[in-house]
Design an enzyme around this catalytic site. Structure first.
Site, PDB file in Angstrom:
ATOM      1  CB  CYS A 139      28.690 -88.412 122.510  1.00 37.41           C
ATOM      2  SG  CYS A 139      29.724 -86.963 122.491  1.00 37.41           S
ATOM      3  CB  CYS A 190      30.575 -87.248 125.747  1.00 36.41           C
ATOM      4  SG  CYS A 190      29.319 -86.275 124.922  1.00 36.41           S
TER       5      CYS A 190
END
Ligand SMILES: Cc1cc2nc3c(=O)[nH]c(=O)nc-3n(C[C@H](O)[C@H](O)[C@H](O)COP(=O)(O)OP(=O)(O)OC[C@H]3O[C@@H](n4cnc5c(N)ncnc54)[C@H](O)[C@@H]3O)c2cc1C
Length: 516
Positions: free
Chosen positions: A57, A60
Site C-alpha cells: 500500500c 502505508c
C-alpha cells in the site's frame, strides 16, 4: 531454562533488534500471528498501538517514517520514554496474518488501534467505537498529530526534542503514586537479574559465601514479589550442585576466567528469558549514571521485608544483612549497611520489626547522602534524597506534620508508617503478568504466598535435587519459616548478629534513634 535459548522469545528478539542508527525503520515492533499474544503478555508498557498495514500500500509506505519517528520515543532500550507505550505493526498482506487482521475488522490501511496490551490478547474488535475498549486513532496522519493524540490520551507532554534522561513529572516524580510503585515490579526483576549477573561475573560464590547465597535464594523463593524470579530462584536452589559444581568454589578469579567449563549457572537467567530489559522504569534517573540498580535493590529488599512472616523475620534480617555484606559490590555501601546490622542488639521478632528496621536503615543512608550529594553535586538533580516517605505521600505517618520546620525532628506514627509500607511494597507491587510456564494463576498475596504449586512444579521438573531432600521439601512447601525455626533453635546456642531479649519497644527505640 538452564541455558540461554538460541531462539530468544519474539519479544526480546524484536526489542533487541531495535537500534538507534541512521535507519529510521527499525523502532517499531513487527508482529505476526505467531508472536502477537506473546509480545503483549510480556510488555511492561501500559498501552499499545497496533498499526495494521499492507506492504504493497503506497499510503502505508509514506506513513512509515511518521510512525517510526514517534516510535523512537517509546520503543526499545534506547527509548527516551521506555515502558509506557509499545508501538507495533502487523502486515495484513502477509498470508499468515489474514486471520489475525480479520479479527480486528480492519476497514482501511494504515489503520491504528489503541488499547492496553492485555485487551489485544485473544481478542477481536467489531469495528465499532461505542462501548469498546479499543480506540481507533483517527487523527494520527503525521508524526506531530499522532504524538499530540497520544499526549491527550495519556495526559502527558512528550516532545520529539525530549532527551533520553529528561524525565517528565507524570511518570517519574519521587513522590511515587500507586501507578509508579506498581511499575517498580519490573525494576525489582531487573535488579535481581543484575545482582545475579554481578555475583557470577565477579566470581563471588566461594566456600565461605556459598551458604549466604543459598540462604538469600531461599528468601527469594519464598518471598520475591515476582513469580518468575521465585521460580528461577527455586530452579537454581534445587539444582545448585549441578549448576555450580563444588570444584568451582575453590578456583580463584584467574583460574575461573581461564577455565573452559564454567558451570551452567553462568548462563542461567534467574528471572526468565525476557530479562534483562536493559532499562529502568520506576528507578530511572534523570542522568545516565544515577539511580538504576541500587534503587532497584532497595525496592527488592523492602518488597521482601513486607512479605516475611513474624517467625521468619530474624532469619530474613540476618540473611539480608549477610547478602548485602558479601554480595553488594559497593564497598562503602555494604560496610555501612553491615555496621547498621551489627548495631542491632535486640532480636527482630516480627515482620513489623524487620520492615521498620529496614525503612529506618534506608532513611539513615538517605540522611547521610543528602549531605554528601548536596556538597559534591553527585546526586540526581531530579531525585534529591529525602527522609521518606515525604508528607505528601503519607500524611498520616507524621504526628507533627502541621508544624514541621527544616530543623524540627519528625514525630513518626510508626503504626501508620508500617501500614503504609505494607501497602506500598506489598499489594501494590506484584507480578502483573500471567506466566505461561507457571501453573499458578493467582497473584501473590501480601505475605508472598505463591501457593506451593509453582515451586513444586519446578522441583518436579528438576533433574536432580543435589542440595538435599530436606531443602527441596522446604522449597516445595515454601517453608522459609521452617528454616527460620531451625535457625532460631541454632541461634540459642551460637552467637549471631542479633542477640536475644525483649522485642518491639527496643527495636522501636533503635528505629527512633535513627530518625531526625
Ligand atoms: C543496601 C544499600 C546500601 C547503600 N549504601 C550506600 C552508601 O553507604 N553510600 C552511598 O553513596 N550509596 C549507598 N547506596 C545507594 C543509595 O542508597 C541509593 O540507592 C542511590 O543513591 C540511588 O538513590 P535513589 O534516589 O534512586 O533512591 P534510593 O535511595 O535508591 O531509594 C529507592 C526508592 O525507595 C524509596 N525509599 C526511599 N527511602 C526509603 C525508605 N527509608 N524506606 C522505604 N523506601 C524508601 C523511594 O521510592 C526511592 O525512590 C546503598 C544502596 C543499598 C541498596
Amino acid at each position: 531454562m538452564y541455558k540461554k535459548s538460541s531462539s530468544l522469545s519474539a519479544f526480546q528478539t524484536n526489542l533487541r533488534a531495535i537500534k538507534r542508527d541512521t535507519d529510521v525503520s527499525n523502532y517499531v515492533i513487527d508482529l505476526n500471528a505467531t508472536n502477537f499474544d506473546v509480545v503483549f503478555k510480556e510488555t511492561p508498557a501500559s498501552f499499545v498501538i497496533v498499526k495494521f498495514y499492507a506492504h504493497w500500500c503506497p499510503a502505508c509506505r509514506n506513513y512509515k517514517p511518521q510512525y517510526e519517528k514517534v516510535a523512537r520515543l517509546f520503543n526499545g532500550a534506547d527509548a527516551v520514554h521506555p515502558g509506557i507505550l509499545l508501538m507495533t505493526r502487523v502486515d495484513c498482506a502477509n498470508k499468515i496474518n489474514t486471520k489475525l487482521c480479520n479479527k480486528f475488522s480492519i476497514p482501511y490501511y494504515p489503520m491504528l488501534l489503541w488499547a492496553p496490551p492485555a485487551k489485544f490478547i485473544g481478542s477481536r474488535w467489531n469495528g465499532k467505537k461505542e462501548n469498546s475498549e479499543f480506540t481507533p486513532i483517527d487523527d494520527g496522519r503525521t508524526a506531530e498529530r499522532l504524538l499530540k493524540w497520544i499526549n491527550t490520551q495519556l495526559g502527558s507532554s512528550y516532545r520529539f526534542e525530549d532527551a533520553k534522561f529528561e524525565n517528565d513529572k507524570l511518570f517519574h516524580s519521587n513522590a511515587s503514586d500507586s501507578e509508579q510503585i506498581a511499575r517498580a515490579i519490573y525494576d525489582v526483576e531487573e535488579a535481581t537479574n543484575v545482582a545475579f549477573d554481578i555475583i557470577l561475573e565477579h566470581e563471588m560464590i566461594k566456600f565461605d559465601t556459598r551458604v549466604i547465597f543459598l540462604n538469600f535464594l531461599q528468601l527469594m523463593v519464598a518471598h520475591h514479589p515476582s513469580r518468575r524470579c521465585r521460580k528461577g530462584s527455586a530452579d537454581i536452589l534445587v539444582n545448585f550442585d549441578d549448576l555450580y559444581p563444588s570444584n568451582m568454589l575453590s578456583l580463584d578469579k584467574d583460574e575461573l576466567t581461564n577455565s573452559t567449563g564454567l558451570g551452567a549457572l553462568h548462563t542461567f537467567q534467574i528471572c526468565g528469558k525476557q530479562l534483562p530489559r536493559g532499562y529502568w522504569m520506576f528507578c530511572r534517573g534523570s542522568k545516565n549514571d544515577t539511580r538504576g540498580f541500587s534503587c532497584g535493590l532497595w525496592v527488592l529488599l523492602h518488597s521482601i521485608s513486607v512479605r516475611v512472616d513474624d517467625g521468619e523475620s530474624q532469619l530474613a534480617f540476618t540473611t539480608t544483612c549477610d547478602f548485602i555484606h558479601k554480595f553488594f559490590i559497593c564497598e562503602e555501601c555494604s560496610q555501612h549497611f553491615y555496621d547498621m546490622c551489627s548495631s542491632v542488639s535486640t532480636p527482630i521478632n516480627t515482620t513489623r520489626d524487620f520492615v521498620l528496621w529496614l525503612w529506618s536503615a534506608h532513611n539513615r543512608v538517605n540522611k547521610r547522602l543528602m549531605k554528601t550529594e548536596s556538597s559534591l553535586g553527585t546526586g540526581d538533580p531530579k531525585f534529591p534524597k529525602v527522609i521518606w516517605p515525604p508528607q505528601q505521600l503519607c500524611p498520616s505517618c507524621y504526628n507533627n506534620s502541621g508544624n514541621l520546620t527544616n530543623n524540627s525532628k519528625i514525630k513518626w506514627d510508626y503504626s501508620e508508617v508500617y501500614n503504609f509500607l505494607i501497602g506500598h511494597y506489598g499489594n501494590m507491587l506484584v507480578s502483573r503478568y500471567k506466566d505461561k510456564d507457571t501453573k499458578v494463576a493467582s497473584q501473590t498475596d501480601l505475605k508472598g504466598n505463591t501457593g506451593s504449586e509453582d515451586l513444586v512444579a519446578s522441583i518436579n521438573n528438576a533433574l536432580v535435587v543435589p542440595v538435599g531432600a530436606a531443602m527441596a521439601i522446604a522449597v516445595a512447601s515454601c517453608l522459609f519459616g521452617a528454616l527460620a525455626y531451625v535457625w532460631r533453635l541454632g541461634a540459642n546456642s551460637s552467637k549471631n548478629i542479633s542477640g536475644r531479649g525483649e522485642v518491639g519497644a527496643e527495636i522501636l527505640s533503635f528505629v527512633h534513634g535513627y530518625m531526625i
